[in-house]
Scaffold this active site. Structure first.
Site, mmCIF file in Angstrom:
data_model
loop_
_atom_site.group_PDB
_atom_site.id
_atom_site.type_symbol
_atom_site.label_atom_id
_atom_site.label_comp_id
_atom_site.label_asym_id
_atom_site.label_seq_id
_atom_site.Cartn_x
_atom_site.Cartn_y
_atom_site.Cartn_z
ATOM 1 N N PRO A 61 57.747 57.503 -23.452
ATOM 2 C CA PRO A 61 57.426 57.191 -24.846
ATOM 3 C C PRO A 61 58.359 56.156 -25.462
ATOM 4 C CG PRO A 61 57.844 59.549 -24.491
ATOM 5 C CD PRO A 61 58.309 58.829 -23.296
ATOM 6 N N GLU A 62 57.804 55.036 -25.829
ATOM 7 C CA GLU A 62 58.506 54.056 -26.638
ATOM 8 C C GLU A 62 57.797 54.054 -27.989
ATOM 9 O OE1 GLU A 62 59.244 50.383 -24.438
ATOM 10 O OE2 GLU A 62 59.143 51.481 -22.560
#
Length: 272
Positions: free
Chosen positions: A2-3
């Site tokens: 997750p960015e």
DNA sequence: AATCGCGCCTGACGGC
DNA sequence: TGCCGTCAGGCGCGAT
């Protein structure tokens, strides 16, 4: 992994099922993620409270209830999903929030690099959030800002972009992609880039992040189902994970090196 | 002050 | 088959 786009897609995905509903119960099956989960405190603070809003700051999700904020970081492998009703948890389903709608918000995190903390009424003065740099989609985030912050910074531009004190939300995948699009070599010293180059880089960062959000992130989750499936943006990756295949621009082979213990992909011919 | 690299954690995968 | 090493990587923190 997750960015910013994955966290934002998560926020948008769960919001309609969480915001405005009452938390009847929180269940933790795991004592520790990155840090110990303050289970007792969360129980006391959350039970019976209505969720007012869900915000995002960098890669953190901030859940606002009447008595304050709790935050969730997805770490490397964390994801949230909304279940229509309580069902038996599977492996690595660490935390449940049970709502008055009957729905369950469930957090799964295989590697437990995530975090769940109670921050009280002033979340932004907490040390995890107070040092964070600019939001990349904010209009104030521009080439001049990156140039000003880069003075005397000898660190490679790729590390500089991933430094959350400078700009938040850009992780390994999107740093690789943005540098490729801007034709900038990942090992260039941050202080070495011109204003013009920073302006182009900023444009590419905004463009890539926006597109990734629109396409559901690189790893898409169906929030009302148990299964995660590949996000559409994974089809748009130009360079990440493509060592040895040919550059989409010039056809020369894509290189892989380690920069700051991270896999770094680039085209030796296009990126200077 | 800036920068480097370790360690946390699980699971997939490759080599022998 | 099993065992070991490597990699995935965000990020705080201690060392330099």
């Amino acid at each position: 992994m997750p960015e910013l786009p994955e966290v934002e897609v998560t926020r948008q995905g769960i919001e309609p099922f969480v915001s405005g509903y009452r938390i009847d119960k929180i269940i933790c099956r795991q004592k520790t993620l990155r840090w110990p989960i303050p289970y007792r405190k969360l129980q006391n603070q959350l039970q019976g409270q209505f969720v007012q809003s869900i915000q995002r700051r960098g890669k953190y999700l901030l859940f606002e209830v009447e008595s304050g904020f709790f935050i969730l970081h997805l770490g490397m492998s964390g994801f949230l999903r909304v279940l229509p009703e309580f069902v038996e948890p599977s492996k690595h389903d660490h935390v449940d929030w049970l709502f008055n709608s009957g729905r369950v918000l469930r957090f799964n995190d295989t590697r437990r690099f995530g975090a769940l903390l109670w921050l009280g009424k002033e979340p932004f003065s907490h040390k995890l959030l107070s040092h964070l740099g600019m939001e990349p989609l904010d209009t104030n985030f521009n080439g001049q800002y990156l140039l000003n912050k880069s003075i005397k910074k000898k660190t490679p531009i790729k590390n500089y972009l991933m430094d959350q004190k400078i700009v938040v939300g850009v992780g390994n995948i999107y740093a690789n992609e943005a540098l490729f699009k801007a034709n900038v070599h990942p090992l260039r010293a941050a202080s070495n880039l011109s204003l013009k180059e920073y302006q182009i880089l900023v444009k590419q960062i905004k463009n890539i992040l926006k597109k990734a959000i629109q396409q559901g992130g690189t790893t898409l989750k169906d929030f009302s189902n148990a299964d995660g499936k590949p996000g559409y943006f994974s089809q748009s990756l130009k360079i990440y994970g493509k060592a040895g295949s040919s550059c989409p621009t010039c056809k020369s082979p894509i290189q892989i090196i380690r920069v700051g213990q991270r896999s770094t992909y680039f085209c030796n011919h296009c990126q200077h």
